[in-house]
Design a protein around this motif. Sequence first.
Motif, short mmCIF file in Angstrom:
data_model
loop_
_atom_site.label_atom_id
_atom_site.label_comp_id
_atom_site.label_asym_id
_atom_site.label_seq_id
_atom_site.Cartn_x
_atom_site.Cartn_y
_atom_site.Cartn_z
N THR A 342 1.45 -8.22 -0.34
CA THR A 342 1.46 -6.79 -0.57
C THR A 342 2.73 -6.43 -1.36
N PRO A 343 2.85 -5.18 -1.82
CA PRO A 343 4.11 -4.79 -2.47
C PRO A 343 5.33 -5.02 -1.59
N LEU A 344 5.19 -4.82 -0.27
CA LEU A 344 6.31 -5.04 0.63
C LEU A 344 6.69 -6.52 0.68
N HIS A 345 5.69 -7.41 0.67
CA HIS A 345 5.97 -8.84 0.61
C HIS A 345 6.83 -9.17 -0.62
N LEU A 346 6.44 -8.65 -1.78
CA LEU A 346 7.14 -9.00 -3.02
C LEU A 346 8.55 -8.41 -3.05
N ALA A 347 8.69 -7.17 -2.56
CA ALA A 347 10.02 -6.56 -2.52
C ALA A 347 10.96 -7.36 -1.63
N ALA A 348 10.44 -7.83 -0.48
CA ALA A 348 11.25 -8.62 0.45
C ALA A 348 11.56 -9.99 -0.13
N CYS A 349 10.57 -10.61 -0.75
CA CYS A 349 10.73 -11.97 -1.27
C CYS A 349 11.70 -12.01 -2.44
N TYR A 350 11.66 -11.00 -3.32
CA TYR A 350 12.50 -11.00 -4.51
C TYR A 350 13.82 -10.27 -4.31
N GLY A 351 14.17 -9.97 -3.07
CA GLY A 351 15.47 -9.40 -2.78
C GLY A 351 15.68 -8.03 -3.37
N GLN A 352 14.75 -7.11 -3.12
CA GLN A 352 14.84 -5.73 -3.60
C GLN A 352 15.00 -4.80 -2.41
N PRO A 353 16.22 -4.58 -1.92
CA PRO A 353 16.41 -3.83 -0.68
C PRO A 353 15.97 -2.36 -0.76
N LEU A 354 16.28 -1.68 -1.87
CA LEU A 354 15.90 -0.27 -1.98
C LEU A 354 14.39 -0.11 -2.01
N ALA A 355 13.72 -0.95 -2.77
CA ALA A 355 12.26 -0.89 -2.82
C ALA A 355 11.67 -1.21 -1.45
N SER A 356 12.23 -2.19 -0.76
CA SER A 356 11.76 -2.53 0.59
C SER A 356 11.93 -1.36 1.54
N PHE A 357 13.08 -0.72 1.50
CA PHE A 357 13.35 0.39 2.42
C PHE A 357 12.43 1.58 2.14
N LEU A 358 12.21 1.89 0.85
CA LEU A 358 11.33 3.01 0.52
C LEU A 358 9.91 2.74 1.00
N LEU A 359 9.44 1.52 0.86
CA LEU A 359 8.11 1.17 1.35
C LEU A 359 8.05 1.26 2.87
N LEU A 360 9.11 0.84 3.54
CA LEU A 360 9.12 0.88 5.01
C LEU A 360 9.19 2.31 5.55
N LEU A 361 9.75 3.23 4.76
CA LEU A 361 9.80 4.63 5.19
C LEU A 361 8.43 5.28 5.18
N ASP A 362 7.51 4.73 4.41
CA ASP A 362 6.15 5.28 4.33
C ASP A 362 5.31 4.72 5.47
N ASN A 363 4.84 5.60 6.34
CA ASN A 363 4.06 5.17 7.51
C ASN A 363 2.71 4.58 7.15
N ARG A 364 2.28 4.79 5.92
CA ARG A 364 0.98 4.24 5.51
C ARG A 364 1.06 2.75 5.19
N VAL A 365 2.27 2.24 5.03
CA VAL A 365 2.46 0.83 4.69
C VAL A 365 2.35 -0.01 5.95
N ASP A 366 1.52 -1.03 5.89
CA ASP A 366 1.35 -1.96 7.00
C ASP A 366 2.51 -2.95 6.97
N ARG A 367 3.38 -2.90 7.99
CA ARG A 367 4.59 -3.71 8.00
C ARG A 367 4.37 -5.12 8.51
N LEU A 368 3.28 -5.35 9.20
CA LEU A 368 3.04 -6.66 9.82
C LEU A 368 1.87 -7.40 9.20
N ILE A 369 1.41 -6.94 8.04
CA ILE A 369 0.29 -7.60 7.38
C ILE A 369 0.72 -8.99 6.91
#
Length: 656
Positions: A342-369
């Motif tokens: 998912t986009p969150l996987h890629l943000a975490a894998c490629y070391g993009q902290p701001l993108a990761s945090f913005l995605l995590l702030l959105d409740n619609r994003v599945d964090r455990l997929i």
Amino acid sequence: MASVAINMDENSIRGDHIASSMIDSELHECVRQGNIDDFKSRVQTHSAENLVTPCGNTLLHVAVSYGSDKIIAYLTEECPSLITTQNSQKDTVLHLAAREGKDSYAIKSLVESNPSVLRMTNEKGNTPLHDAVIKGKKKLSIFLASTDPEVAYYNNKYGRSPLYLAVEKGNKKGILDDLLKSGASIPIKIEDGDALPKGKSPVHAAIERRDKDILVKIEKEKPELLRLSEKELGNSLHYASSIGFLEGVQFLLQKFQEGAYERDSEGNYPIHLACKSHSVDVVKEYLDKFPYPKEFLNNKGQNILHVAAENGKHRVVRYILAHQKSTLVKPLLNATDKDGNTPLHLAACYGQPLASFLLLLDNRVDRLIVNNKNSTPYDLAAEISRRAEEEYAKTDEMTAVERKQIDSKNSIPADEIKGKEADTNKIGGDYFGVVISLAILYFHACPKKSLFERFPVIKRPRPLRGEEMKSLLGNLLVAAVLVAGVTFAGAIQLPQLRDQRHELNSTSRNSSHENLLYGYLFLDLGALSTSLVAALMLLWATFNYPKFQIPAVVLSTAMVCLAIVMMFGAFFCSVKIALLGSHGGFLAVTIIVVAVMFFLYLASLVFPWIIPLSVNQILLQVVLHYYYYIYFFLFDYSKWWLTHKLYDLKTKFSCY
């Protein structure tokens, strides 16, 4: 000796031949002055076709460079082979005329007598029209382009056509207008195939200049140029989107909308490149034109949010997440690519902290997929972080020679690296960004597991090599001796501290002074003794059986750390003794508080040496997560938040 004489004769013959083929000064002067009568009388005694200057210029080259029209006309008629003769730089006479801006009747007659000279190229691959455009010679450029319009699209060795150069020059002197009005159609077939599609598109040059006016001119005169593409840059919409050229994208979407449905060599649509360019306005333009972004998937199966998150374009991520049409955005949030990321996987894998945090702030994003390898975003970031640590440890263990050999063997061409960037098995982004992203995911998207499951215990480091062990023993020995020296100097000060007791009048103060003095004595002697034992143990390890070195290093390190803490405790007691009888209450309290805090900090550093290795490693990783999380908020997120708040306020006030 005879052979030497023969060689000398041959060299002299060759020298005479070269001298006889050179243009002499008198003949050169006749050409410069345009004296046709003297030139005719002198040239008749020579072979005009063979006369050259040191750099290979013929008489016709020299005549053209001086603008001697009569001599040009004479040589063109008498020696037509000189028209296509090239000098040492492979310049024809027309190349020289183009650079000098000579557009006389004699030059035009020369071209008309042998039109093939228009397509001849020099060492740089330039035709005469290339040189005329580069030098800004308008009249000659018009003449050459009108005589052979197709030459305007021929590429030099750098892939640039005269039309491209005219755009690059910004339509200097209106040369571009004249070239666009030439009657040539594209693509043009030449011996090597299509000329323009293999080179650089003039539309891309206009986009690089961010010049919409030139784009309008090109579309009006040669609209087919908008559809040309380059191997590396894609079509015109790809390039305009990649550099965030909003006006260019708007214009091209009106005139070349079908380009939005084309992929480049890496499999991306223009809308994907817009997400990489960090230009929110360009992304907004695409979403207004194409309100179905889930349909645009690159060859990796990634949508626009995947691309923005992977490349850390947090402005684009923020805009997409906050888009007013939730039905447009919702399918993008938890969509998976071909690897199941998912986009969150890629943000975490490629070391993009701001993108990761913005995605995590959105409740619609599945964090455990999970992806195709059954890894959550946190698991993937943890794996990348672990591999980075292992690679660092491996390179750190190597000697300089071994590291150089590995680097030379693992050198990978740039084109191969591009194809491997998206592989999530490799380490993506920078390591610092990866660990910050991991810390953010630890607090917001960590699966429910025990600490030992989250942080597998790292194996004990392998024994150090001989030279490395000696270096470590030496460093520890220096530290132990320094601590011993400082504490010994402190013991010498003991009589002065004892004499201070007689200056105190109060009984309570005298009792406090006595207790502090005993504490100082105990801590100072303890630090001295501990550091001396550590020093002796290290000396013993240096000259004894190697197996003793590892426990000696471990024990002596702990003892040196303990000695440093005790040394600071002794210093604290001496400060308290110095403050007895002082009337500066606030200063005394401040000094004591700072000293206590620092003492506790030192003690916390020593504490890991007395707990089990596994617990120590887990504790350290948890503490590091807190550290990086706080660092992210203090520096990265706060700066980003302030920037966007100011931007939003500016946008709000500009609307009134």
